[in-house]
Design an enzyme around this catalytic site. Sequence first.
Site, PDB file in Angstrom:
ATOM      1  N   GLY A 262     -33.262  17.457 -30.493  1.00 36.06           N
ATOM      2  CA  GLY A 262     -33.993  16.479 -29.647  1.00 36.06           C
ATOM      3  C   GLY A 262     -34.312  17.422 -28.266  1.00 36.06           C
ATOM      4  O   GLY A 262     -35.147  16.805 -27.624  1.00 36.06           O
TER       5      GLY A 262
ATOM      6  N   LYS B 150     -38.798   1.687 -22.087  1.00 39.98           N
ATOM      7  CA  LYS B 150     -40.037   2.761 -22.109  1.00 39.98           C
ATOM      8  C   LYS B 150     -41.283   1.428 -22.330  1.00 39.98           C
ATOM      9  O   LYS B 150     -42.346   1.774 -21.609  1.00 39.98           O
ATOM     10  CB  LYS B 150     -40.172   3.587 -23.316  1.00 39.98           C
ATOM     11  CG  LYS B 150     -39.168   4.779 -22.801  1.00 39.98           C
ATOM     12  CD  LYS B 150     -39.161   5.948 -23.686  1.00 39.98           C
ATOM     13  CE  LYS B 150     -38.129   6.987 -23.390  1.00 39.98           C
ATOM     14  NZ  LYS B 150     -38.320   8.160 -24.469  1.00 39.98           N
TER      15      LYS B 150
ATOM     16  N   ALA C  47     -39.844   2.385 -34.189  1.00 37.02           N
ATOM     17  CA  ALA C  47     -41.170   1.785 -33.523  1.00 37.02           C
ATOM     18  C   ALA C  47     -41.263   1.588 -32.116  1.00 37.02           C
ATOM     19  O   ALA C  47     -42.042   0.475 -31.632  1.00 37.02           O
ATOM     20  CB  ALA C  47     -41.681   0.657 -34.449  1.00 37.02           C
TER      21      ALA C  47
ATOM     22  N   GLY D 111     -40.606   3.014 -28.035  1.00 34.61           N
ATOM     23  CA  GLY D 111     -41.628   3.877 -27.124  1.00 34.61           C
ATOM     24  C   GLY D 111     -41.549   5.331 -27.621  1.00 34.61           C
ATOM     25  O   GLY D 111     -42.878   5.892 -27.573  1.00 34.61           O
TER      26      GLY D 111
ATOM     27  N   THR E 275     -36.016   5.865 -19.591  1.00 33.30           N
ATOM     28  CA  THR E 275     -35.603   6.213 -20.915  1.00 33.30           C
ATOM     29  C   THR E 275     -35.114   4.967 -21.620  1.00 33.30           C
ATOM     30  O   THR E 275     -35.470   3.931 -21.094  1.00 33.30           O
ATOM     31  CB  THR E 275     -34.208   7.122 -20.559  1.00 33.30           C
ATOM     32  OG1 THR E 275     -34.072   7.633 -21.949  1.00 33.30           O
ATOM     33  CG2 THR E 275     -33.208   6.520 -19.901  1.00 33.30           C
TER      34      THR E 275
END
Length: 314
Positions: free
Chosen positions: A282, A114, A172, A174, A110
């Site tokens: 999410g 990444k 921008a 992972g 996480t």
Amino acid sequence: MIREKLSIIFAIAASSVLLTTGLIIYHAKTKRRRKRSTVFEIQPTARVLTIIGDRVYVTRTSKVFPKWLYGLGNKANDAVLIPLQVKAEDLAAVLLSLKKCENFDGAVITKPFKEVSLKLCDELTASASAIGAVNCIRCLGGVLVGANFDGLGFCDGLGMNVQNKRCLILGAGGAARAITYTLSTRQAQVTIFNRSYARALELKHIGAAHVIESLISFCDLSQHFDILINATSLGHSADDPLPIPDITMLKPPLLVADVIMDPPETRLLTQAKLRGCNIHHGRHMLDAQSQLIATFLATEPIYWVEDPISSVRQ
């Protein structure tokens, strides 16, 4: 005099009761906040899995992984997953040490590791190689195989056909890279905005059609986009700034989505809902990729959705 003494005694007693009550309430609230794990028995033959991150305490994965594993039935290995809080300077040492443990089978990766974790893998699935980031690493006989299911999780979690949808992704990193890749393979029109324009440009080679330098000129995002996706880390803390310069940019019928899972509803989503926009939480991204992650980490490669033979050795 007696009456005064009784008044003093009564006041002290009342204060003691109030103090005791306050302490009981405080400890009760503290106990509710600090939920304890509920593992009753771990077999000595169990396989070991981890979730690795910095601020790993904001993830839901360790809470729900046992249910994912159970859902796989007999094809899953007997395994346990534990969270590991790791600093960036220690990541390589941690992963290289874990791969030497004979009962270590892999890790969920996480934020913020990444992209850097990809460089520590021995092999990659084709999609992870294209994305340039991993969110899972499987250890097979000391070989680290990296995969990425974030894009699949996000797109499947949306529950809609994204073909020709105009999508603006904030970030921008992972997660943004994975979502960009999967959206583009499903023929969505992807635009990227990131604080670092140079970093945002890197996403053009994995499917971003456009990269913009500023959001200031957009008075109404719904005039230009169908879906706004916050793939930044802004929103974890209550005092984080919003990932857009002005909340008035959010107007129906714009769908506003977030990849952050803790808190369950970020300030961006709350503000978007108040302005009449549909929102997407999410947790759906994680829930939709749960079986893919569990299968990759806890079953034999014959069950994987992507063959590691097609991977790229680093």
